[in-house]
Scaffold this active site. Structure first.
Site, PDB file in Angstrom:
ATOM      1  N   LEU A  40       0.817  -1.220   0.000  1.00  0.00           N
ATOM      2  CA  LEU A  40       0.000   0.000   0.000  1.00  0.00           C
ATOM      3  C   LEU A  40       0.847   1.265   0.000  1.00  0.00           C
ATOM      4  CD1 LEU A  40      -2.465  -1.206   2.780  1.00  0.00           C
ATOM      5  CD2 LEU A  40      -2.931  -1.111   0.322  1.00  0.00           C
ATOM      6  N   GLY A  41       2.025   1.157   0.535  1.00  0.00           N
ATOM      7  CA  GLY A  41       2.871   2.349   0.611  1.00  0.00           C
ATOM      8  C   GLY A  41       4.286   1.938   0.947  1.00  0.00           C
TER       9      GLY A  41
ATOM     10  N   GLY B 223       8.291   3.738   2.008  1.00  0.00           N
ATOM     11  CA  GLY B 223       9.070   4.944   2.296  1.00  0.00           C
ATOM     12  C   GLY B 223      10.359   4.554   2.978  1.00  0.00           C
TER      13      GLY B 223
ATOM     14  N   PHE C 165      10.970   4.433   5.965  1.00  0.00           N
ATOM     15  CA  PHE C 165      10.683   3.663   7.176  1.00  0.00           C
ATOM     16  C   PHE C 165      10.550   2.173   6.893  1.00  0.00           C
ATOM     17  CE2 PHE C 165       6.834   4.264   4.940  1.00  0.00           C
ATOM     18  CZ  PHE C 165       6.088   3.131   5.178  1.00  0.00           C
ATOM     19  N   GLY C 166      10.103   1.824   5.687  1.00  0.00           N
ATOM     20  CA  GLY C 166       9.783   0.429   5.372  1.00  0.00           C
ATOM     21  C   GLY C 166       8.588   0.367   4.434  1.00  0.00           C
TER      22      GLY C 166
ATOM     23  N   VAL D 160       4.087  -0.401   3.985  1.00  0.00           N
ATOM     24  CA  VAL D 160       2.771  -0.701   4.544  1.00  0.00           C
ATOM     25  C   VAL D 160       2.148  -1.729   3.598  1.00  0.00           C
ATOM     26  CG1 VAL D 160       0.500   0.193   5.178  1.00  0.00           C
ATOM     27  CG2 VAL D 160       2.535   1.611   5.549  1.00  0.00           C
TER      28      VAL D 160
ATOM     29  N   LYS E  39       2.117  -1.933   9.027  1.00  0.00           N
ATOM     30  CA  LYS E  39       3.272  -1.075   8.739  1.00  0.00           C
ATOM     31  C   LYS E  39       4.504  -1.799   9.265  1.00  0.00           C
ATOM     32  CE  LYS E  39       4.753   3.730   9.493  1.00  0.00           C
ATOM     33  NZ  LYS E  39       4.263   5.079   9.815  1.00  0.00           N
TER      34      LYS E  39
ATOM     35  N   ASP F 293       2.803  16.726  11.187  1.00  0.00           N
ATOM     36  CA  ASP F 293       3.113  16.369   9.792  1.00  0.00           C
ATOM     37  C   ASP F 293       1.809  16.162   9.020  1.00  0.00           C
ATOM     38  OD1 ASP F 293       4.579  15.740   7.515  1.00  0.00           O
ATOM     39  OD2 ASP F 293       4.828  13.630   8.061  1.00  0.00           O
TER      40      ASP F 293
HETATM   41  N1  LIG Z   1      -4.257   1.956   7.569  1.00  0.00           N
HETATM   42  C1  LIG Z   1      -3.891   2.068   6.285  1.00  0.00           C
HETATM   43  N2  LIG Z   1      -4.686   1.584   5.328  1.00  0.00           N
HETATM   44  C2  LIG Z   1      -4.338   1.677   4.017  1.00  0.00           C
HETATM   45  N3  LIG Z   1      -3.192   2.254   3.578  1.00  0.00           N
HETATM   46  C3  LIG Z   1      -2.360   2.747   4.495  1.00  0.00           C
HETATM   47  C4  LIG Z   1      -2.663   2.690   5.894  1.00  0.00           C
HETATM   48  N4  LIG Z   1      -1.640   3.274   6.563  1.00  0.00           N
HETATM   49  C5  LIG Z   1      -0.773   3.672   5.639  1.00  0.00           C
HETATM   50  N5  LIG Z   1      -1.171   3.372   4.395  1.00  0.00           N
HETATM   51  C6  LIG Z   1      -0.490   3.697   3.130  1.00  0.00           C
HETATM   52  O1  LIG Z   1       0.910   3.666   3.349  1.00  0.00           O
HETATM   53  C7  LIG Z   1       1.482   4.967   3.116  1.00  0.00           C
HETATM   54  C8  LIG Z   1       2.602   5.233   4.107  1.00  0.00           C
HETATM   55  O2  LIG Z   1       2.112   5.122   5.445  1.00  0.00           O
HETATM   56  P1  LIG Z   1       2.591   6.069   6.605  1.00  0.00           P
HETATM   57  O3  LIG Z   1       2.270   7.480   6.220  1.00  0.00           O
HETATM   58  O4  LIG Z   1       2.078   5.568   7.898  1.00  0.00           O
HETATM   59  O5  LIG Z   1       4.164   5.856   6.552  1.00  0.00           O
HETATM   60  P2  LIG Z   1       5.341   6.960   6.608  1.00  0.00           P
HETATM   61  O6  LIG Z   1       6.616   6.280   6.772  1.00  0.00           O
HETATM   62  O7  LIG Z   1       5.099   7.923   7.675  1.00  0.00           O
HETATM   63  O8  LIG Z   1       5.224   7.601   5.189  1.00  0.00           O
HETATM   64  P3  LIG Z   1       5.516   9.109   4.755  1.00  0.00           P
HETATM   65  O9  LIG Z   1       6.988   9.269   4.934  1.00  0.00           O
HETATM   66  O10 LIG Z   1       5.044   9.146   3.341  1.00  0.00           O
HETATM   67  O11 LIG Z   1       4.701   9.994   5.679  1.00  0.00           O
HETATM   68  C9  LIG Z   1       0.310   5.913   3.234  1.00  0.00           C
HETATM   69  O12 LIG Z   1       0.508   7.084   2.465  1.00  0.00           O
HETATM   70  C10 LIG Z   1      -0.848   5.088   2.698  1.00  0.00           C
HETATM   71  O13 LIG Z   1      -0.884   5.115   1.287  1.00  0.00           O
END
Ligand SMILES: Nc1ncnc2c1ncn2[C@@H]1O[C@H](COP(=O)(O)OP(=O)(O)OP(=O)(O)O)[C@@H](O)[C@H]1O
Length: 380
Positions: free
Chosen positions: A20-21, A23, A25-26, A28, A43, A139
């Protein structure tokens, strides 16, 4: 590194179905809980020590948020975490689409006000709930706001990603938080921030919802600040000043930094007529830090307001504060402030000074800068 493929099993019973995502961090992943057959979002944080620290902070904040009802507060439901080898895995309810994607699906034309209104309402509600448990989001951006189900009408959203959120009491000025283009000026300047900074980001999200495009795009804080100043004017002096100082003091106070900032500000005057000359640069106290460790902290500073003793040619109306550099009789310079209102020899709206004036018997004026300001200062 994270080597997760579709079909792999996390934490014994979460089967990875999709990504799903991704970055720094790893990842999702959308996973199927093989025990309940329900889809969840997991995540998975990399095992890098910095990332793990970040994951711990996110867990700490999520623990605080347990006091809130996620439905009522418009925040993502968190169902705890587990370890898989070296990875820390956070379990969340599966949401539909982030607002960037939601806006993108409308070809970035902007949402109708009838949709902007409820979304903004949910976000305001979410921030106010966070405030009630003393958390600053720090953020807020469309990528961290998710639509629960895009086919629902009116559409519902929830906040995700509390990796950078912070207890309001633990805000560290100068910490670089947030995302370029969504951070408030005070955050970019390294000043203390609070829920008002979330309000700034909320405003930017609101504009982007309504227009379909970001208000302040940019890859660097510098470009964004420039853009903000062009469109909204310069933040007040006291904001800019303290911001510069705090940014410079982030690595710990260093002798001469204040003088350096003071010099740079005079070098970078945008009005060429106000700009310091080469000679004046060399005379600046910055080049003699031993005798003047810091503006306002010099042991040599005059204890009382200095009185001008020589008449001169420069007239200045309604000046309340003059920032002067002086070469004193023992051959070093220091910077002092003169409060004109404390000088009975001058009317409150007229002041006469000239380069070379001798003040307090042995302070020879070698550089001056007059500021119109409602603030008054005693000699520091
Ligand atoms: N509960 C969820 N359900 C569906 N998709 C999710 C969920 N949580 C996160 N994602 C997807 O994963 C992506 C990254 O999640 P998240 O923002 O928690 O990580 P991050 O490391 O903080 O990323 P960023 O650096 O982009 O802020 C989100 O933009 C979204 O597309």
């Amino acid at each position: 590194s994270l080597q997760i493929v579709k079909g792999s099993i996390l934490g014994n019973h979460y089967k990875v179905e999709a990504f799903l995502g991704e970055g720094g961090f790893g990842i999702v992943a959308k996973c199927r809980d093989t025990m309940t057959n329900r889809a969840v979002a997991i995540k998975v944080n990399k095992s890098d020590p910095d990332i793990l620290q970040q994951a711990k902070l996110e867990i700490f904040i999520l623990e605080q948020l347990r006091r809130l009802d996620p439905d009522a507060a418009n925040i993502v439901k968190w169902n705890g975490f587990f370890h898989d080898g070296e990875w820390v895995c956070l379990k969340f309810e599966l949401l539909d689409q982030c607002l960037w994607d939601y806006i993108g699906d409308r070809k970035n034309q902007g949402l109708p006000i009838s949709e902007v209104r409820p979304i903004l309402g949910h976000l305001t509600n979410a921030l106010s709930h966070l405030g009630s448990v003393g958390i600053v989001r720090a953020d807020l951006k469309p990528g961290n706001i998710m639509v629960v189900n895009r086919y629902e009408s009116p559409v519902k959203v929830r906040l995700i990603d509390f990796g950078l959120a912070c207890p309001a009491s633990a805000v560290m000025p100068g910490d670089r938080v947030g995302t370029v283009g969504y951070s408030a000026p005070e955050v970019m300047l390294g000043l203390p921030y609070n829920e008002a900074s979330d309000m700034w980001s909320l405003g930017l999200v609101a504009v982007e919802l309504g227009t379909g495009v970001p208000l302040y795009p940019g890859n660097e804080d510098y470009d964004v600040l420039k853009f903000i100043i062009e469109t909204q004017g310069q933040p007040p002096d006291h904001v800019l000043d303290s911001g510069v100082y705090i940014m410079m003091f982030r690595r710990g106070p260093e002798n001469g930094q204040r003088l350096f900032v003071s010099l740079i500000k005079q070098i970078l005057a945008s009005d060429a007529n106000q700009r310091i000359t080469l000679l004046e640069v060399l005379r600046h106290p910055f080049f003699n830090p031993k005798s003047s460790p810091c503006i306002g902290m010099s042991a040599e500073r005059p204890q009382n307001p200095v009185v001008f003793q020589h008449p001169s040619h420069l007239k200045c109306k309604r000046s309340e504060k003059i920032n002067c550099s002086f070469q004193n009789s023992v051959e070093f310079s220091q910077q002092v402030f003169v409060r004109t209102s404390a000088s009975p020899s001058f009317g409150s709206d007229e002041l006469e000074i000239v380069e070379g004036s001798i003040l307090g018997n042995h302070y020879k004026l070698c550089l001056f800068h007059i500021q119109f300001s409602s603030k008054t200062y005693l000699s520091p």
